[in-house]
Write an enzyme that holds these catalytic residues in place. Sequence first.
Site, PDB file in Angstrom:
ATOM      1  N   HIS A 246       4.073   4.521  13.216  1.00 11.16           N
ATOM      2  CA  HIS A 246       2.968   5.495  13.120  1.00 11.16           C
ATOM      3  C   HIS A 246       3.265   6.812  13.853  1.00 11.16           C
ATOM      4  O   HIS A 246       2.328   7.549  14.181  1.00 11.16           O
ATOM      5  CB  HIS A 246       1.653   4.903  13.637  1.00 11.16           C
ATOM      6  CG  HIS A 246       1.081   3.848  12.725  1.00 11.16           C
ATOM      7  ND1 HIS A 246      -0.178   3.334  12.885  1.00 11.16           N
ATOM      8  CD2 HIS A 246       1.567   3.223  11.619  1.00 11.16           C
ATOM      9  CE1 HIS A 246      -0.416   2.425  11.947  1.00 11.16           C
ATOM     10  NE2 HIS A 246       0.639   2.339  11.169  1.00 11.16           N
TER      11      HIS A 246
ATOM     12  N   ASP B  85       6.578   2.180   7.321  1.00  6.68           N
ATOM     13  CA  ASP B  85       5.208   1.730   7.040  1.00  6.68           C
ATOM     14  C   ASP B  85       4.456   2.763   6.231  1.00  6.68           C
ATOM     15  O   ASP B  85       3.964   3.746   6.804  1.00  6.68           O
ATOM     16  CB  ASP B  85       4.503   1.462   8.370  1.00  6.68           C
ATOM     17  CG  ASP B  85       3.079   0.981   8.199  1.00  6.68           C
ATOM     18  OD1 ASP B  85       2.671   0.661   7.068  1.00  6.68           O
ATOM     19  OD2 ASP B  85       2.360   0.944   9.209  1.00  6.68           O
TER      20      ASP B  85
ATOM     21  N   HIS C 191       0.845  -1.192   0.000  1.00  7.03           N
ATOM     22  CA  HIS C 191       0.000   0.000   0.000  1.00  7.03           C
ATOM     23  C   HIS C 191       0.873   1.233   0.000  1.00  7.03           C
ATOM     24  O   HIS C 191       2.079   1.146   0.282  1.00  7.03           O
ATOM     25  CB  HIS C 191      -1.002  -0.017   1.150  1.00  7.03           C
ATOM     26  CG  HIS C 191      -0.432   0.174   2.528  1.00  7.03           C
ATOM     27  ND1 HIS C 191      -0.416   1.404   3.156  1.00  7.03           N
ATOM     28  CD2 HIS C 191       0.111  -0.696   3.404  1.00  7.03           C
ATOM     29  CE1 HIS C 191       0.114   1.243   4.378  1.00  7.03           C
ATOM     30  NE2 HIS C 191       0.441  -0.005   4.544  1.00  7.03           N
TER      31      HIS C 191
ATOM     32  N   ASP D  36       4.115  -5.190   3.078  1.00  8.55           N
ATOM     33  CA  ASP D  36       3.620  -3.896   3.554  1.00  8.55           C
ATOM     34  C   ASP D  36       4.881  -3.065   3.752  1.00  8.55           C
ATOM     35  O   ASP D  36       5.461  -2.558   2.791  1.00  8.55           O
ATOM     36  CB  ASP D  36       2.817  -4.154   4.840  1.00  8.55           C
ATOM     37  CG  ASP D  36       2.163  -2.932   5.436  1.00  8.55           C
ATOM     38  OD1 ASP D  36       2.852  -1.907   5.562  1.00  8.55           O
ATOM     39  OD2 ASP D  36       0.982  -3.005   5.810  1.00  8.55           O
TER      40      ASP D  36
ATOM     41  N   GLU E 135      -4.918   1.569   3.275  1.00  2.00           N
ATOM     42  CA  GLU E 135      -4.715   0.370   4.107  1.00  2.00           C
ATOM     43  C   GLU E 135      -4.827   0.752   5.564  1.00  2.00           C
ATOM     44  O   GLU E 135      -5.341  -0.002   6.390  1.00  2.00           O
ATOM     45  CB  GLU E 135      -3.340  -0.240   3.814  1.00  2.00           C
ATOM     46  CG  GLU E 135      -3.073  -1.595   4.479  1.00  2.00           C
ATOM     47  CD  GLU E 135      -2.412  -1.504   5.851  1.00  2.00           C
ATOM     48  OE1 GLU E 135      -2.231  -2.555   6.477  1.00  2.00           O
ATOM     49  OE2 GLU E 135      -2.099  -0.384   6.328  1.00  2.00           O
ATOM     50  N   GLU E 136      -4.321   1.936   5.899  1.00  4.60           N
ATOM     51  CA  GLU E 136      -4.237   2.339   7.303  1.00  4.60           C
ATOM     52  C   GLU E 136      -5.612   2.595   7.927  1.00  4.60           C
ATOM     53  O   GLU E 136      -5.717   2.661   9.148  1.00  4.60           O
ATOM     54  CB  GLU E 136      -3.359   3.585   7.441  1.00  4.60           C
ATOM     55  CG  GLU E 136      -1.902   3.370   7.031  1.00  4.60           C
ATOM     56  CD  GLU E 136      -1.132   2.435   7.963  1.00  4.60           C
ATOM     57  OE1 GLU E 136      -1.741   1.950   8.941  1.00  4.60           O
ATOM     58  OE2 GLU E 136       0.049   2.182   7.707  1.00  4.60           O
TER      59      GLU E 136
END
Lengths: 704, 704
Positions: free
Chosen positions: A527, A364, A354, A430, A401-402
């Site tokens: 994140h 990520d 993604h 990912d 995706e998140e």
Amino acid sequence: MRTACTRAAAFSLLLATPAGGGEERPPLGFTAESAARQREIEAALVALPSAARCESLHAQLTRAPHVAGTDGSRRVAEEVLWRLRETGLETEMVSYDVLLSFPRRVEVELVTPRLVRLARPEAELPEDPFSREASLALPWHAYSKSGDLTADVVYVNRGQAEDYDTLAKLGIDVRGKIALARYFAGYRGGKSLEAERRGVAALITYSDPAEDGYVQGDVYPKGPWGPETHFQRGANVYDFIVPGDPLTPGWASVAGARRIPESESKVLPRILSVPLSFQDAREILQALGGPVRPHPAWQGGGPFTYHVGPGPAQVRLSLDIPREVRTIRNVIARLPGSDPDPAVASQVVLLSNHHDAWTYGGVDPSSGTATALELARALGDLARRGMRPRRTIVLGIWDAEEFTLTGSTEWGEEHAEELRAKAVACLNVDASTSGDRLSVSAVPSLRQFFHEVARRIPDPKGRGSVYDVWASDDSTSGRGYGVLAGESTGEPKVAILGSGSDYTVFFNHVGVPSADFLFDGPYGVYHSIYDSHEWMRRQGDPGFRYHAAMASLWGVAALRLANADVLPFDYSAYGRDLVVYIDEVEALARQRRMVVDLGPARHQARRLAALGPPSTAGGPEERRRRNEALLMAERDLTRPEGLPGRPWFRHLVYAPLPSYAAETLPGVREAIIDNDTARVSAQASNLAQALRRAADRLEAAAGR
Amino acid sequence: MRTACTRAAAFSLLLATPAGGGEERPPLGFTAESAARQREIEAALVALPSAARCESLHAQLTRAPHVAGTDGSRRVAEEVLWRLRETGLETEMVSYDVLLSFPRRVEVELVTPRLVRLARPEAELPEDPFSREASLALPWHAYSKSGDLTADVVYVNRGQAEDYDTLAKLGIDVRGKIALARYFAGYRGGKSLEAERRGVAALITYSDPAEDGYVQGDVYPKGPWGPETHFQRGANVYDFIVPGDPLTPGWASVAGARRIPESESKVLPRILSVPLSFQDAREILQALGGPVRPHPAWQGGGPFTYHVGPGPAQVRLSLDIPREVRTIRNVIARLPGSDPDPAVASQVVLLSNHHDAWTYGGVDPSSGTATALELARALGDLARRGMRPRRTIVLGIWDAEEFTLTGSTEWGEEHAEELRAKAVACLNVDASTSGDRLSVSAVPSLRQFFHEVARRIPDPKGRGSVYDVWASDDSTSGRGYGVLAGESTGEPKVAILGSGSDYTVFFNHVGVPSADFLFDGPYGVYHSIYDSHEWMRRQGDPGFRYHAAMASLWGVAALRLANADVLPFDYSAYGRDLVVYIDEVEALARQRRMVVDLGPARHQARRLAALGPPSTAGGPEERRRRNEALLMAERDLTRPEGLPGRPWFRHLVYAPLPSYAAETLPGVREAIIDNDTARVSAQASNLAQALRRAADRLEAAAGR
């Protein structure tokens, strides 16, 4: 050591293939003749990925925040499209309008015993220019309910069911309170649903240094772990019930599709929810009274004794986080298959990644996206040089995706029929890289396949092959998306597939054999604003060599699946693992004093276990029949009606838990836990039938 | 819950003693006739101890520091003597001149990267007047070498052999460095000997909050755990080789006895050694560079990532801690036995405690001394009322336990022959109380005995009997002086005897069946200035009811041993545990690929296991023969030549490790570890002979 090992391995291979004249054994699924050509193709592929180019791609993808539904994300999607177009692959951009969520106001204050303004931005680090970014100032959870409230706080440890049970035993009432939970040991959505069930008014989830800060190791920028000001953004949504756009649960959000009202959604939280840094959370923790944490495991890494409250610490939350329908953009690239048989050429090996990120996506997912673009370039190059795959390779770089695995889920739902007929496997990457050790989650039938692929890839640090480093790891994967598969051998462990990335629709909904893998390592800035290019340059993959190695590994895996004479799926490993799962579920039933008859399922699992690895023997027609069976066998393990209570999840062997982790034989297991005898029996029968379908099909194709 | 349990127990007792007409089953070792009189005596005893008097005694004993060899200690010894004299018991004070050690100068400074003066006194707490005391300002280890040095620091985790091995694997050279070790998981003397062996120049041992500070719970005065400024004084001496006066190893320090020169002692450290508080140690820890701690278990509770160094932190130590011969004073009280048979009347039940303390002795040991004085008062009272014990009760309140178990060791060595002939058992209570849960270490033959005694004592908090609370404890003892005994039943666990208190000379040297027990609880101020009357009043035993309960428990145990018709030693439990120890040692041998024949020892252990509990059946002559055998059987488990390398330790089944913990079958076990085949075989033979002596004796007395 390494030299000796290599020699021993070569010697045993000689014994295993006496006719081979010292040649390598063909990879699983290849005849000796095809193996030679495949070796050429793989050698050409492995030579192509460039660490320098990965670094440059990564720098471009991560130069600004790119949350799904924002302009930053649109720019990245367009850049990905443009880069893929350059490779010569067929490309398209596919948009869906879906329900997302964005923060307008996030205010958190300790109001008693003294006023402290919380929800402070992450600290600006002089060493990292990316840490100054006004648009990333707010800690927030996507899909949180908006509202204002002030209440006493209760510390609920990880916020799992057993934690609330422990509090209840202490006589502590959490109803109407603000629960303060630590991150980890459970997905944030799972913690929220549990808090809702317990009558909690709002949930604060914070990053304790015990899990991803100084207790683990040096913090960024000195080390890879999270500084005390970092916080973990993320969606707070119950997509373990059904993922994808909350307004189209189970069908694609295409133009004109039916949308349910928000109020009917089963996946949107009904409580306020916000993440905090440890810097903020400790202000609350140190103001809590009440009993000392009831168990040592509740003590976090702060330099004080944790108490549970409730109060006297009181917190005020004021959140304005509207949910909005916005456009998301999947980017798809396709390299058509070259097999003369159109039925084979149209079979699809799906590569999945993604492009949306909560901040910069340093790990990520932009490490994975950079790797995917570098791999696409290599595949395009090979195709131009006449090395086209026999089967079609499709690369999906999904959006959102998140949020709820949204982009992949909508596309998978839209193309479910075609995928069911044509998809060979889904290879999801990912994040590709946060360290230097391979970590693989996959169906058991792909375990030997990944062991072989990893042997093919040299470790960039010169420690032998990627397999050698993987095999020398005495720990389990750091990510915890799944538990380890049942089989215990000397070979590296492969985890089972949980949920937490884009393979979910392909695997759990459609029944496509799947895998998810990365180079893993210490990573405490997930994140957070520090998940940046700078972090990757300094900590995760200085030199970007593991990004390039992942392009090689992913590519070799894709080309083996695309070119194999016989699909390299070892269902006997599946059968052996199933026997272990059945043992475990029977033990659970005994413990709960439930009667469950898994004899028929066990019989079918043993039939699978007896199959042996796929053989390339026989003529083209035999191989064609065998391939058809191998292509469809995973679909046999699904059921159109899905699992009780969550029909979208159709796979009967694996399903995600609210913790990201996977559970095995979910239908039977949950019926036992719910003490529902009739359901236990029905689910055991469904399972046995599914296994029997697969065993019948595979035995027939094997000519038994 | 409690009512139901009590009823069920009464019901099963009825079944077990159908002839008893509903009466209680007699205690182990008593005939039905004697049991009635014993019950009267116990009822009278249990009614006597007063919590208020315990509190007052405790306040007096702890009003000033009383380190052995100081005036404070002399005053306490005289007070103890005077109090015992008041009870009507025969008393004496027995002095020895022994090598002690006292601090004149303790300077510790961080000199690089910046100057910080360390070795700071513990913080004065407004809530505790005892925390202001100039004479307790210095952190020090008794017997440390004196000297000055400046060196780089290395963090060595717990300072155990495996920790140094881990550092060696990291390529870190500790020679000539200052090792910084955490307290716990090993006795300070053991850490020092290991440091010496590794070539360390000096050892700093500090109190990490992970072990006894805020990670465990609220710190004093809010809770029972250690504040960041507390430090743990103590002796640094290798008395696991031989305890007692370092100048008279193995014989009593009576007037005119031979003294060896200090330089010949095997128990005195050859390196500088000092304890520090966490407040001080963190200044060093946070200045360490080098690799991050190699394993998560190395991370302490400080709010930073632990690094191992060496350097850049540099520390200067300047210690002047002269060793001096001074006088110590044991106080002995005696209640002569009343049995008409002088052979029985002169048998000794030994009660053991010490009176010297590192600071005030709030827990260690003045809680035990207050309890002992209250028990002595009760025994004197009973004697005056005609309830004299059949056998002699001796209460030894030793001096200088804190140095090398000195007072008890010298007395035990002086009276070894008499004790070997006459001592029934040693019941040691060091600290009596730091909480509300019974914790017992004992020989296996006393396990059932203690279960029965604990059933007799009501829990002061009304939770049933002390046994009930003990049985409901799902954790093991908090102290860690020993591992748990092999036998696994539903009954409360009894630990095996390590070393760390005054039973050592009686048990390990003479072969007297021994036990050590206390009411345990959270206790983070061990050997610190906060181990005071105030701590006990606020945290350990508010109301001093567990002090009084321990006087009852200790007294009932003493009177059962003193009055029993047949000594209540269950050697079948010993035999069952021995089989487990033999299994473990055989497993160790297999793991080390050593051949060991423990068949003969196992055969003898099984003979013991077959004996069953001691029977009171038969006539007086039979019981007399049985008692003689039971009195001597533990002596059979010793060997005059002792263990290889430490001849003072004569018991072949148990011996202390450098960690306070006990090891089982030490002769065989250490020979296996040293890979010494000849020694393994000799030790296995010694063990089998010892067990055979006991089994022969006990079988003969049982009439088999």
